[in-house]
Write a protein that holds these residues in place. Structure first.
Motif, PDB file in Angstrom:
ATOM      1  N   THR A   1      14.210  67.637   6.607  1.00 23.27           N
ATOM      2  CA  THR A   1      14.617  68.508   5.510  1.00 23.27           C
ATOM      3  C   THR A   1      16.099  68.834   5.620  1.00 23.27           C
ATOM      4  O   THR A   1      16.813  68.867   4.607  1.00 23.27           O
ATOM      5  CB  THR A   1      13.758  69.787   5.499  1.00 23.27           C
ATOM      6  N   ALA A   2      16.594  69.025   6.827  1.00 21.10           N
ATOM      7  CA  ALA A   2      18.020  69.325   7.018  1.00 21.10           C
ATOM      8  C   ALA A   2      18.886  68.164   6.540  1.00 21.10           C
ATOM      9  O   ALA A   2      19.915  68.379   5.892  1.00 21.10           O
ATOM     10  CB  ALA A   2      18.300  69.632   8.482  1.00 21.10           C
ATOM     11  N   ALA A   3      18.493  66.936   6.839  1.00 16.19           N
ATOM     12  CA  ALA A   3      19.257  65.768   6.402  1.00 16.19           C
ATOM     13  C   ALA A   3      19.246  65.651   4.880  1.00 16.19           C
ATOM     14  O   ALA A   3      20.273  65.352   4.265  1.00 16.19           O
ATOM     15  CB  ALA A   3      18.698  64.500   7.036  1.00 16.19           C
ATOM     16  N   PHE A   4      18.103  65.895   4.259  1.00 15.37           N
ATOM     17  CA  PHE A   4      18.020  65.809   2.806  1.00 15.37           C
ATOM     18  C   PHE A   4      18.866  66.904   2.163  1.00 15.37           C
ATOM     19  O   PHE A   4      19.574  66.643   1.195  1.00 15.37           O
ATOM     20  CB  PHE A   4      16.568  65.901   2.333  1.00 15.37           C
ATOM     21  N   ASP A   5      18.808  68.114   2.704  1.00 15.85           N
ATOM     22  CA  ASP A   5      19.629  69.208   2.178  1.00 15.85           C
ATOM     23  C   ASP A   5      21.120  68.877   2.279  1.00 15.85           C
ATOM     24  O   ASP A   5      21.896  69.160   1.367  1.00 15.85           O
ATOM     25  CB  ASP A   5      19.332  70.511   2.908  1.00 15.85           C
ATOM     26  N   HIS A   6      21.511  68.264   3.388  1.00 12.07           N
ATOM     27  CA  HIS A   6      22.905  67.866   3.572  1.00 12.07           C
ATOM     28  C   HIS A   6      23.293  66.820   2.530  1.00 12.07           C
ATOM     29  O   HIS A   6      24.385  66.881   1.940  1.00 12.07           O
ATOM     30  CB  HIS A   6      23.117  67.325   4.980  1.00 12.07           C
ATOM     31  N   PHE A   7      22.423  65.852   2.272  1.00 14.10           N
ATOM     32  CA  PHE A   7      22.671  64.820   1.269  1.00 14.10           C
ATOM     33  C   PHE A   7      22.835  65.437  -0.116  1.00 14.10           C
ATOM     34  O   PHE A   7      23.788  65.128  -0.839  1.00 14.10           O
ATOM     35  CB  PHE A   7      21.532  63.802   1.271  1.00 14.10           C
ATOM     36  N   VAL A   8      21.933  66.331  -0.501  1.00 13.65           N
ATOM     37  CA  VAL A   8      22.000  66.970  -1.812  1.00 13.65           C
ATOM     38  C   VAL A   8      23.293  67.768  -1.949  1.00 13.65           C
ATOM     39  O   VAL A   8      23.965  67.709  -2.976  1.00 13.65           O
ATOM     40  CB  VAL A   8      20.759  67.856  -2.077  1.00 13.65           C
ATOM     41  N   SER A   9      23.670  68.480  -0.898  1.00 14.31           N
ATOM     42  CA  SER A   9      24.923  69.238  -0.922  1.00 14.31           C
ATOM     43  C   SER A   9      26.114  68.310  -1.111  1.00 14.31           C
ATOM     44  O   SER A   9      27.036  68.616  -1.879  1.00 14.31           O
ATOM     45  CB  SER A   9      25.066  70.029   0.378  1.00 14.31           C
ATOM     46  N   ALA A  10      26.104  67.175  -0.432  1.00 15.83           N
ATOM     47  CA  ALA A  10      27.201  66.216  -0.560  1.00 15.83           C
ATOM     48  C   ALA A  10      27.277  65.648  -1.972  1.00 15.83           C
ATOM     49  O   ALA A  10      28.362  65.453  -2.517  1.00 15.83           O
ATOM     50  CB  ALA A  10      27.035  65.091   0.460  1.00 15.83           C
TER      51      ALA A  10
END
Length: 68
Positions: free
Chosen positions: A52-61
């Motif tokens: 979930t942390a990786a996906f959240d980082h991707f969405v933020s980017a």
């Protein structure tokens, strides 16, 4: 790198409301500690699951256009 297989048989995938009901988007499912996504046009391709942390980082980017 450790690869973890996530059971997605009970995952509930949802399309973004921005898709306007079309087929040209991804679907996302939240599984405890994991976010999975798949191509809505061809479900036979399966899904990709990431933390979930990786996906959240991707969405933020994506939102900040930091993917250049």
């Amino acid at each position: 790198m450790k690869i973890q297989v996530t059971d997605l048989t009970t995952a509930v995938f949802k399309k973004s409301t921005y898709s306007n009901g079309g087929d040209n988007c991804i679907e996302v499912a939240a599984v405890p500690g994991t976010t999975a996504f798949r191509d809505s046009k061809d479900l036979r391709l399966g899904a990709v699951a990431v933390s979930t942390a990786a996906f959240d980082h991707f969405v933020s980017a994506v939102k900040t256009e930091a993917l250049d």
